[in-house]
Design an enzyme around this catalytic site. Structure first.
Site, mmCIF file in Angstrom:
data_model
loop_
_atom_site.group_PDB
_atom_site.id
_atom_site.type_symbol
_atom_site.label_atom_id
_atom_site.label_comp_id
_atom_site.label_asym_id
_atom_site.label_seq_id
_atom_site.Cartn_x
_atom_site.Cartn_y
_atom_site.Cartn_z
ATOM 1 N N ASP A 178 0.859 -1.184 0.000
ATOM 2 C CA ASP A 178 0.000 0.000 0.000
ATOM 3 C C ASP A 178 0.890 1.227 0.000
ATOM 4 O OD1 ASP A 178 -2.376 1.708 0.388
ATOM 5 O OD2 ASP A 178 -3.335 -0.174 0.951
ATOM 6 N N HIS A 249 -2.984 3.008 -4.534
ATOM 7 C CA HIS A 249 -2.363 2.509 -3.297
ATOM 8 C C HIS A 249 -0.929 2.040 -3.554
ATOM 9 C CE1 HIS A 249 -5.817 2.854 -0.608
ATOM 10 N NE2 HIS A 249 -6.576 2.468 -1.609
ATOM 11 N N GLU A 316 -9.890 2.405 -5.014
ATOM 12 C CA GLU A 316 -9.536 3.784 -4.684
ATOM 13 C C GLU A 316 -8.332 4.298 -5.485
ATOM 14 O OE1 GLU A 316 -11.060 4.021 -0.106
ATOM 15 O OE2 GLU A 316 -9.115 3.077 -0.418
ATOM 16 N N TYR A 407 -16.260 -4.595 8.353
ATOM 17 C CA TYR A 407 -14.943 -3.962 8.453
ATOM 18 C C TYR A 407 -14.632 -3.859 9.951
ATOM 19 C CZ TYR A 407 -13.623 -2.648 3.691
ATOM 20 O OH TYR A 407 -13.198 -2.674 2.388
ATOM 21 N N PHE A 408 -13.704 -4.678 10.405
ATOM 22 C CA PHE A 408 -13.478 -4.752 11.846
ATOM 23 C C PHE A 408 -12.568 -3.638 12.366
ATOM 24 C CE2 PHE A 408 -14.531 -9.566 12.131
ATOM 25 C CZ PHE A 408 -15.867 -9.258 11.966
#
Ligand code: ACM
Length: 542
Positions: A178, A249, A316, A407-408
């Site tokens: 990333d 990313h 993204e 999404y934790f």
């Protein structure tokens, strides 16, 4: 309540063996027989249950032992566990099924069976005489861990794999690259890790925070580390799906090899690895050089990861630099792809063809739908169900992982003392009522939903205890959704799940998991004053 009434995830069926509600004792003499194909499960049992109980489980076959076997009549990952007056028989449709049965067997022994050494040498170990029949609902039961925003050293990853296995999850999606760090050694491009795996400082807290942690942060896995992680996962019947995120990313890669960036619009030679959170404008240049470079990366990735699926990210990717770049604009014309979305599709299509030619399958985040989905692509549906629905209707396979549900990194309570007060509030009960199959899909289209996974992005999780806090106990609810055949969300018996969680918290305690207690964070789990106010209502990504 006996241990078989406290199983998580809940099995399809379980009942006492009539006529008595007996207990089967285990002792020094209890033998273990592994039929062909199940030797790995025997090794795992001796290493875990053997360590916790102090029992040797010598090799052998008599009427008073554990017998592991394959029953080809069972579905691939299904198992049958029968404990009667004579033996403990664990049979599965494959070694994976036997392994999931062995996980259930460990739960039958009680929470102390999750320790790494015995705490009471005089104790008697028993399991209830039961018949359990069980099979997973979904074949993709996954968890994604981001090791770029914060590096998790190898031992933490191996421990994480043990925790996934204990919850009968079978896919580990390994987010390795990333903007904030490149974590996998690539021999032909050493600067990816020499330069790309370290950043000089990090944003402390969420992206709106004004605080910085001025300590350099970094780390990477050598290729031998990766081989070890993959082998360790394989022994636990977990597939490791690597993610190399393109074309967005990618700032860490561009910091290492500046020619990968859009050099006609930005001076990439001084970029550095990104030190804050959010979506980064520095994306890959759409050139032949970039394609060749990443083919080189993926060649080494394929050697290391036997997984059928290879994740190429695709999420993204801001198109601003491509809009400004004469090179990118010329490329759009030359390729006849229409616009910047078409350029993104061109990237993904290239690697779809490239991976397919090598017997693998491409998977990407749902943005890969924009500009046209590559022919063989599978979609990780993260921005909700929509991408997954569109992809399944178009005949593509899908993994459902909507950020609104699983999404934790998002907080599990609205209280001000949550250590990571970001994103949506998603409680244990919310996760328990998550349904991976949306009603918009027909029976036929539903077959394209391979399964589901939970994702954890680690911007505000600097080390594994922070990851534990965000992931647990919600992973237990998620595992039951992924494995067990549950009623519709509104009908699910959350009270029964909570009752079984009482035993599960004790298992997590024995494993040393720093989960969020039902009553809220413990003093050392809070971070008062560090993260500032919760960011209610703002976009969930930090
Ligand atoms: C994602 O959360 N950017 C896939």
């Amino acid at each position: 309540m006996t241990t078989f009434e406290q199983l998580i995830p809940a099995p399809d069926s379980s009942h006492w063996v009539p006529p008595v509600q007996g207990l089967f004792p285990l002792d020094e003499e209890t033998v273990l027989h592994a039929s062909p194909g199940t030797e790995g499960v025997a090794r795992w049992l001796r290493g875990t249950v053997g360590a916790a109980t102090g029992l040797p489980f010598p090799d052998g076959r008599n009427d008073n032992g554990i017998v592991l076997g394959i029953d080809a009549a069972l579905a691939d990952e299904a198992y049958r566990l029968v404990v009667d007056g004579y033996a403990i028989r664990i049979e599965g449709g494959s070694a994976a099924g036997v392994f999931w049965g062995a996980q259930t067997f460990r739960q039958l022994l009680g929470p102390e069976a999750f320790r790494r050494a015995p705490v009471d040498s005089g104790r008697e170990w028993t399991v209830p005489m039961v018949v359990i029949e069980d099979a997973p609902r979904f074949r993709w039961r996954g968890m994604m861990l981001d090791v770029s925003r914060h590096f998790m050293p190898k031992d933490g990853v191996l421990r994480h794999l043990d925790l996934l296995a204990a919850h009968k999850l079978n896919v580990f999606h390994f987010h390795l690259t990333d903007d904030q760090g490149w974590r996998i050694e690539i021999k032909r491009y050493p600067k990816l890790t020499e330069v790309g795996s370290w950043r000089p400082r990090s944003k402390w807290g969420h992206r709106a925070s004004e605080l910085w942690n001025e300590t350099p942060h970094g780390g990477c896995y050598t290729q031998d580390d990766i081989r070890e992680i993959v082998a360790y996962a394989h022994a636990r019947h977990i597939a490791v799906v690597p993610e190399i995120d393109i074309p967005g990313h990618s700032q860490a890669a561009i910091a290492a090899y500046p020619e990968l960036g859009n050099t006609d619009v930005v001076d990439t030679s001084s970029l550095g690895v990104w030190d804050t959170w959010g979506v980064n404008p520095n994306v890959l240049a759409p050139t032949e050089h970039t394609l060749r470079f990443y083919e080189g990366v993926f060649e080494e990735v394929l050697e290391l990861f036997p997984s059928t699926f290879i994740h190429v990210g695709g999420d993204e990717c801001p198109k601003d630099q491509w809009r400004q770049s004469p090179t990118a604009q010329a490329r759009i014309k030359e390729l006849g792809v229409g616009d910047e979305d078409g350029l993104q599709s061109w990237f993904i299509r290239h690697f779809d063809t490239w991976l397919t030619a090598r017997g693998r399958r491409l998977i990407g985040w749902d943005e890969i739908l924009e500009g046209g989905l590559a022919e063989g692509a599978t979609v990780s549906s993260w921005r909700g169900y929509g991408g997954g629905i569109a992809a399944a209707k178009a005949g593509h396979d899908v993994v459902m992982c909507p950020e609104q549900q699983v999404y934790f990194d998002h907080r599990q309570h609205g209280g001000a003392d949550e250590p990571a007060p970001i994103g949506y509030v998603r409680t244990l009960e919310d996760v328990y009522r998550f349904e991976p199959l949306p009603p918009e899909l027909t029976e036929d289209e539903r077959r394209h939903v391979l399964g589901t996974q939970a994702n954890v992005w680690t911007e505000v999780m600097e080390y594994h205890a922070r990851v534990d806090y965000q992931v647990f106990p919600r992973l237990a609810a998620f595992a039951e959704v992924a494995w067990s055949t549950l009623p519709d969300p509104a009908e699910r018996d959350f009270a029964d799940f909570e009752r079984r969680m009482t035993a599960h918290y004790m298992r997590l305690d024995a494993l040393g998991v720093d989960y969020r207690p039902p009553g809220g964070p413990l003093p050392w789990q809070r971070r008062p004053g560090v993260l500032g106010r919760p960011i209610d209502g703002s976009p969930p990504n930090v």
